[in-house]
Design a protein around this motif. Structure first.
Motif, PDB file in Angstrom:
ATOM      1  N   ILE A 181     -14.418  15.707   5.877  1.00 44.05           N
ATOM      2  CA  ILE A 181     -14.655  16.176   4.433  1.00 44.05           C
ATOM      3  C   ILE A 181     -13.308  16.878   4.258  1.00 44.05           C
ATOM      4  O   ILE A 181     -12.564  17.129   3.109  1.00 44.05           O
ATOM      5  N   ILE A 182     -13.203  18.033   5.025  1.00 50.69           N
ATOM      6  CA  ILE A 182     -12.099  19.105   4.913  1.00 50.69           C
ATOM      7  C   ILE A 182     -10.555  18.204   5.128  1.00 50.69           C
ATOM      8  O   ILE A 182      -9.661  18.425   4.402  1.00 50.69           O
ATOM      9  N   THR A 183     -10.604  17.500   6.048  1.00 54.66           N
ATOM     10  CA  THR A 183      -9.282  16.428   6.047  1.00 54.66           C
ATOM     11  C   THR A 183      -9.026  15.736   4.906  1.00 54.66           C
ATOM     12  O   THR A 183      -7.593  15.723   4.450  1.00 54.66           O
ATOM     13  N   THR A 184     -10.102  15.218   4.305  1.00 53.18           N
ATOM     14  CA  THR A 184      -9.737  14.404   3.013  1.00 53.18           C
ATOM     15  C   THR A 184      -9.417  15.519   1.920  1.00 53.18           C
ATOM     16  O   THR A 184      -8.440  14.988   1.238  1.00 53.18           O
ATOM     17  N   ILE A 185      -9.775  16.704   1.829  1.00 55.06           N
ATOM     18  CA  ILE A 185      -9.406  17.601   0.766  1.00 55.06           C
ATOM     19  C   ILE A 185      -8.066  17.805   0.784  1.00 55.06           C
ATOM     20  O   ILE A 185      -7.088  17.919   0.093  1.00 55.06           O
ATOM     21  N   VAL A 186      -7.580  18.266   2.384  1.00 53.52           N
ATOM     22  CA  VAL A 186      -6.212  18.690   2.466  1.00 53.52           C
ATOM     23  C   VAL A 186      -5.218  17.395   2.390  1.00 53.52           C
ATOM     24  O   VAL A 186      -4.283  17.762   1.837  1.00 53.52           O
ATOM     25  N   PHE A 187      -5.649  16.212   2.487  1.00 49.70           N
ATOM     26  CA  PHE A 187      -4.778  14.995   2.506  1.00 49.70           C
ATOM     27  C   PHE A 187      -4.450  14.797   1.104  1.00 49.70           C
ATOM     28  O   PHE A 187      -3.355  14.346   0.609  1.00 49.70           O
TER      29      PHE A 187
END
Length: 420
Positions: free
Chosen positions: A61-67
């Motif tokens: 989830i965090i990687t998706t937000i940062v991406f």
């Protein structure tokens, strides 16, 4: 629960069972949880399959937000930080009513050495301030906003850290705080179970917000290194729609998600702390080099100059006097060549560096702030265990292999030197 913790808990409970202790007589809840996780886990031959799946989903989830971009990351971070601040405020205010001053006596049971070891163990908490600097390209006025943001964050967080520590150690004796979730634990001890549940839930959010900052900063570090020729160009690839370092962000997510499935959290935190301390030593050393380089270009990022010509040598002499008075036995053991000298290499290295800094400050008029920063971080490194040093040196060796096999030949500095 991670694989190493479950295995350790299984062995601990098995040892007690072999000594005649019944399973219902074991009171260590964490040990029992790990024991049951181990015996109930599916197996592939002799290998138990114990994976921290929730941690994996959080990282995804965090990687998706940062991406997706800096705005989405900022919004998510602001919401999580606001929730953390509300919980911290409630803990400080409500917890102050359950403080027992007797728990503060003795106030520093392990002395200054114990305080400094504690600081080195949790120094990873300060890496977030360093991560702020990696967002310079997304700031409207980085020369003004970044220093202000870091200083304000340092001041606010330091005050909150001190207040939280005072309340926690006042509510229960410090010997009981070696638990996974001390904030929830102290309120369970005080009988305020509803707040303990709220804190436990907010702890997940707090951890996620920290991961968000780390995963926001690391891709941008790799992007900058790639632009300088220290990493392949793919690391600086920008997504055409979201304008984020796409490859670096995905790679960061994978490098966080995969170890999160099975690595022990204590090992990860220890490596993070020693890596952060070593990086800060290099940063302070870099500031000293830049301040003593007459040919360097002027920049908006400048550390205030305070002449340490006499202050640093005076502090050096004062430190030796205080050590001789209050810790003579420790001083003798440090220079005792009959013992295991390998375990004292970090301490002896610190003494040599401190001696050189005192001499160089007098000879070269070194600036006081970076000298104190370098020595403080280097001293904290002496408190790290030899196993943590071994892991760090292996990781450092991997970095040096990358540098000498690729980065050194492809860096912009090397290319410019060849053209000249």
């Amino acid at each position: 629960m991670d694989y190493p913790s479950a295995h350790r808990a299984f062995l601990e409970v098995q040892n007690q069972l072999s000594n005649g202790v019944a399973i219902d007589q074991i009171t260590d809840a964490n040990a029992l949880t790990g024991y049951h996780a181990w015996i109930n886990a599916p197996a592939l031959g002799p290998l138990k399959v114990i994976l921290d799946v929730p941690a994996l989903f959080i990282v995804i989830i965090i990687t998706t937000i940062v991406f997706r971009g800096i705005r989405e990351s900022r919004t998510a971070s602001n919401i999580m930080v606001l929730l953390k601040l509300v919980v911290i405020f409630v803990v400080i205010v409500l917890g102050s009513f359950y403080v027992h001053p007797d728990n503060w006596s003795p106030f520093a049971p392990n002395g200054l050495a114990g305080v400094m070891k504690g600081v080195s163990a949790v120094f990873f908490a300060y890496i977030g301030f360093d991560a702020i600097s990696t967002t310079a390209e997304e700031c409207k006025n980085p020369q003004r906003d970044l220093p202000r943001g870091m200083f304000y964050a340092l001041i606010i967080c330091t005050i909150l850290y001190v207040l939280i520590s005072i309340v926690l150690t006042g509510m229960v004796n410090y010997t009981k705080l070696n638990v996974e979730d001390p904030l929830a634990f102290v309120f369970q001890e005080a009988g305020v179970n509803w707040l303990a549940y709220v804190i436990s839930i907010s702890a997940v959010v707090a951890t996620a917000s920290v991961l968000l900052v780390f995963q926001l900063g690391q891709p941008r570090i790799w992007m900058s290194m790639s632009r300088d020729g220290l990493l392949p160009k793919i690391f600086s690839r920008i997504h055409p729609k979201f304008k984020t370092p796409s490859f670096s962000t995905i790679l960061t997510g994978l490098l966080v998600a995969i170890p999160a499935l099975f690595l022990n959290l204590d090992i990860v935190l220890s490596l993070t702390s020693i890596g952060t301390l070593f990086a800060f030593v290099l940063v302070c050393g870099g500031v000293l080099v830049l301040q003593n380089d007459p040919d360097r270009p002027k920049s908006g990022f400048r550390v205030p100059y305070i002449n340490g010509k006499y202050i640093v040598p005076a502090l050096y002499v004062l430190a030796w006097v205080l050590i001789a008075i209050y810790n003579a036995d420790g001083l003798r053991s440090t220079f005792d060549l009959s013992g295991n000298i390998g375990l004292r290499i970090p301490t002896l290295t610190f003494i040599l560096v401190a001696t050189y800094m005192a001499y160089a400050s007098y000879q070269k008029n070194f600036s006081l702030i970076p000298v104190l920063g370098l020595l403080a971080c280097l001293y904290l490194l002496t408190g790290e265990s030899w196993t943590n040093w071994a892991r760090f040196l292996i990781w450092l060796a991997v970095g040096l292999v990358v540098y000498f096999s690729y980065s050194r030949r492809n860096s912009k500095l090397e290319t410019t030197r060849k053209e000249a």
